[in-house]
Design an enzyme around this catalytic site. Sequence first.
Site, PDB file in Angstrom:
ATOM      1  N   GLN A  90      -8.734  13.879   4.480  1.00 28.68           N
ATOM      2  CA  GLN A  90      -7.903  13.138   3.398  1.00 28.68           C
ATOM      3  C   GLN A  90      -8.998  13.235   2.159  1.00 28.68           C
ATOM      4  O   GLN A  90     -10.186  12.506   2.401  1.00 28.68           O
ATOM      5  CB  GLN A  90      -7.642  11.847   3.797  1.00 28.68           C
ATOM      6  N   PHE A 138       1.064  -1.157  -0.101  1.00 32.97           N
ATOM      7  CA  PHE A 138       0.108   0.108  -0.118  1.00 32.97           C
ATOM      8  C   PHE A 138       1.034   1.262   0.029  1.00 32.97           C
ATOM      9  O   PHE A 138       1.960   1.086   0.214  1.00 32.97           O
ATOM     10  CB  PHE A 138      -0.760   0.134   1.250  1.00 32.97           C
ATOM     11  N   HIS A 185     -12.912  11.533   1.759  1.00 29.99           N
ATOM     12  CA  HIS A 185     -12.470  10.204   2.129  1.00 29.99           C
ATOM     13  C   HIS A 185     -12.662   9.691   3.867  1.00 29.99           C
ATOM     14  O   HIS A 185     -13.214   8.989   4.245  1.00 29.99           O
ATOM     15  CB  HIS A 185     -11.286   9.610   1.659  1.00 29.99           C
ATOM     16  N   LEU A 192     -15.357   4.678  -4.003  1.00 30.07           N
ATOM     17  CA  LEU A 192     -14.085   4.473  -3.748  1.00 30.07           C
ATOM     18  C   LEU A 192     -13.715   3.579  -4.615  1.00 30.07           C
ATOM     19  O   LEU A 192     -14.046   2.420  -5.010  1.00 30.07           O
ATOM     20  CB  LEU A 192     -13.827   4.122  -2.285  1.00 30.07           C
ATOM     21  N   HIS A 245      -9.101  10.958  -0.920  1.00 30.75           N
ATOM     22  CA  HIS A 245      -8.763   9.878  -1.523  1.00 30.75           C
ATOM     23  C   HIS A 245      -8.364  10.140  -3.091  1.00 30.75           C
ATOM     24  O   HIS A 245      -9.295  10.451  -3.839  1.00 30.75           O
ATOM     25  CB  HIS A 245      -9.694   8.681  -1.225  1.00 30.75           C
ATOM     26  N   GLU A 290      -6.877   1.939  -2.768  1.00 29.71           N
ATOM     27  CA  GLU A 290      -5.494   1.950  -3.258  1.00 29.71           C
ATOM     28  C   GLU A 290      -4.940   0.769  -3.471  1.00 29.71           C
ATOM     29  O   GLU A 290      -3.798   0.805  -4.003  1.00 29.71           O
ATOM     30  CB  GLU A 290      -4.846   2.539  -1.845  1.00 29.71           C
ATOM     31  N   ARG A 338      -3.262  10.231   6.716  1.00 33.26           N
ATOM     32  CA  ARG A 338      -3.330   8.909   7.220  1.00 33.26           C
ATOM     33  C   ARG A 338      -3.185   7.827   5.864  1.00 33.26           C
ATOM     34  O   ARG A 338      -3.346   8.142   4.770  1.00 33.26           O
ATOM     35  CB  ARG A 338      -4.902   8.295   7.418  1.00 33.26           C
ATOM     36  N   ARG A 388      -1.362   9.425   0.017  1.00 38.44           N
ATOM     37  CA  ARG A 388      -2.362   9.869  -0.625  1.00 38.44           C
ATOM     38  C   ARG A 388      -2.675  11.255  -0.761  1.00 38.44           C
ATOM     39  O   ARG A 388      -3.276  11.777  -1.774  1.00 38.44           O
ATOM     40  CB  ARG A 388      -3.752   9.457   0.474  1.00 38.44           C
TER      41      ARG A 388
END
Lengths: 587, 242
Positions: free
Chosen positions: A240, A119, A353, A252, A242, A255, A398, A286
Amino acid sequence: MSLVRRHFDALIIGAGGAGLNAALQLANANLRVAVVSKVFPTRSHTVAAQGGVNAALANVLPDNWHWHMFDTVKGSDYLGDQDAIEFMCREAIPTVYELEHNGVPFSRLDNGRIYQRAFGGQSQSFGGPQAARTCAAADRTGHAILHTLYQQNIRARTHFFDEYFAIDLIGDDEGAILGALIMEIETGEPVLIESKVTLLATGGCGQVFRTTSNAHINTGDGMAMAVRAGVPLMDMEFFQFHPTGIAGKGMLITEGVRGEGGYLVNKDGERFMERYAPNAKDLASRDVVARAIVTEVKEGRGCGPQGDHVLLKVDHLGEEIVSKRLPGIRESSQIFAGVDPVLEPIPVFPTAHYVMGGIPTNRYGRVVVPVQNGPEEVVTGLYAAGECACVSVHGANRLGGNSLLDILVFGRAAGQDIIEYLKEHPNHRPMNEAAVERAMARLGRWEQTGEGISVRELRDEFRKVMEDHAGVFRTEEIMAEGVEKVKALREKLKDVRLQDQSAVFNTARIEALELENLIDVGLAIALSALGRRESRGAHSRPDYPERDDKNWMSHSLYFAEGDRIEYKPVRTKPLTVESFPPKERVY
Amino acid sequence: MSRRLTFDIFRYNPNDPKSRPRTERFTLDETEGMTLFIALNQIRDEQAPSLAFDFVCRAGVCGSCGMLINGRPGLACRTLTAALPDTITLMPLPAFELIADLSVNTGKWMRGMSERLETWVHLEQAPEIDALELAMEPEQAEAIYELDRCIECGCCISACATARMHPEFAGAVGLNKIARFRADPRDRRADPDYYQLVGDDQGVFGCMGLLGCHDLCPKKLPLQTQIAHLRRGMLKSALGKS
């Protein structure tokens, strides 16, 4: 109106991963625990988490919790509290094992161990090669975890109040929390829950923005309840976006798609992340990827007839990988974007997000506020965990795979701490009837009839304002205007009238209560953002483009009283290891 | 040219003594990429403020928006209006307690089923938090995961004649859960235990094999195969063969 009263040792508001993991600890300890949720528990938004949960199990590549800690501190742009981050990264490992034992169907490697994928923002050896730290059940990890936790809670006989809406916390004059006023949605009947301890686990507030990956229900209810009870909200400027929401829709695309080898291209077919993050490329943090996409579109390199998105390429991975590792994504793309990712790229654009900020807590989930003796005094009887809380482990940004981790680790930690707390506080404190009346009055306000603005009108306007004035890039002028607009909309709430006046199953009344919550939280975001004159993590200001560690290594605290912002220092000292000093953040 | 869509929607609020069951008609212009989620919200916002229906994730993963769409159970949030004719009839899912209009209490039903069938991994002892994961073949993990994909939306129950006649019938959702735990090496239960749970008319032997569940499952779970395997397993168990 008669008021039903129920008594419990512990009240948990919210039945996502944090609430259910806390409830499980308490129910297993034979305590009387009530979980209140405005939807049936398995509909909670944890169900939508796709990619996975981070833990340094080292099943695929070498790893340890200390590297995970470094990545999280760096990912937070050095705003995360390092004691809490160390705690989370250490606890990650047993937390995942415990979930596995309880039945979560994680995907497996050939040697039988839990499958882990790469990730964004993950590295070996403190910034070295890419790590693979995200434990996954294909691309429906949250679904698998939420269902398992719910099943275990049924076994443990947790008491559920399904489809009840929480109105307000009830506190006494000394600031202790005594429970909450809730309402059964179907009948409109209010119920007072008197509890020795209350845990807020209500999740995020993505619905403050017009385009969001968040569910309909993520309206910041717990945060707003805390604000109204006099508790500040911390670091709310850090929201955040995304990078890969389905363009124009917001749903969504995990990722994990990039973790499996997918990448982004602009209208020239250029793999543009190579310019923004030469090493990590599409797996940069991100905030970095989201800004890159917005910049590409702003500078005229967007795709589609409007040039308003970029493309996520997956087709080169082949049908087998896509079907096996990303089946949910294939399904969502086909329905919501009208493309089969095996054949064509997915149109994507950043989508609101996750809120890094929230109700300030320590690493035991206890809510901490500045009162007299320093910035972190506990609020008696009040805990918070999950996205509505801010420990802070995510700081200014995050990392993917750390949110399921956050809810599980701190839900569990809160549950364990509540067990100890209840040993020392075995009795209910006397109820504060004046506070109950205030909460009832707030609810009663929505019985007024007459001509006025509709909830939808105000909500649509508000969410547009937030998107325009608190988005990916923010300047003083844009934000100051946003604050004024949100304040004006808060005033307009008085003129809102419900068109549906039925007492029973009145969804309009629920939406009105949610709108009040959204606006309270939205103002916290707008004011905190205006206050921070630097660029850090997800908070990006063209007028203050640099991170300023000299003046801004601090958490912001928004208080509803006087709409003021205060600051408290970041906790840079970990529990056992050396502190990671702020460094320039490159990927 | 966009289409003008006509919606015939069931309205009834059993909690309201003045309410009577009826169908109400609404019309609106179809927009590009319109789902029933978008259409219903538009109708509620503009025409029928008291219209009740359930949505949470709006992305087809939470299972709260099941309803009868032109007579067939399905998830409203992932149903594109483009796939439907000009007139769309929406009714609440049958077999569940009606809350109001299109909103039914699937949660209560699922909770009852989960309690009856004990749908959780039964461990030998409380899990040791520091113990490593139980090693599992990737294929076995995939098989469990495949069945664990159920979102408990209730479409299979609404599509099931047996479930409509017998409120205690486990249904495809329940039988699939048993199949899921039966496939899981962490669960200590064996076929005689499962037989106690589903070895009767309320369980796998109540299924008449009409397989509406299989045809209409929004997640395309392999319900036909699972019910067949489970039935065979339970029969063997009853006959004392394993």
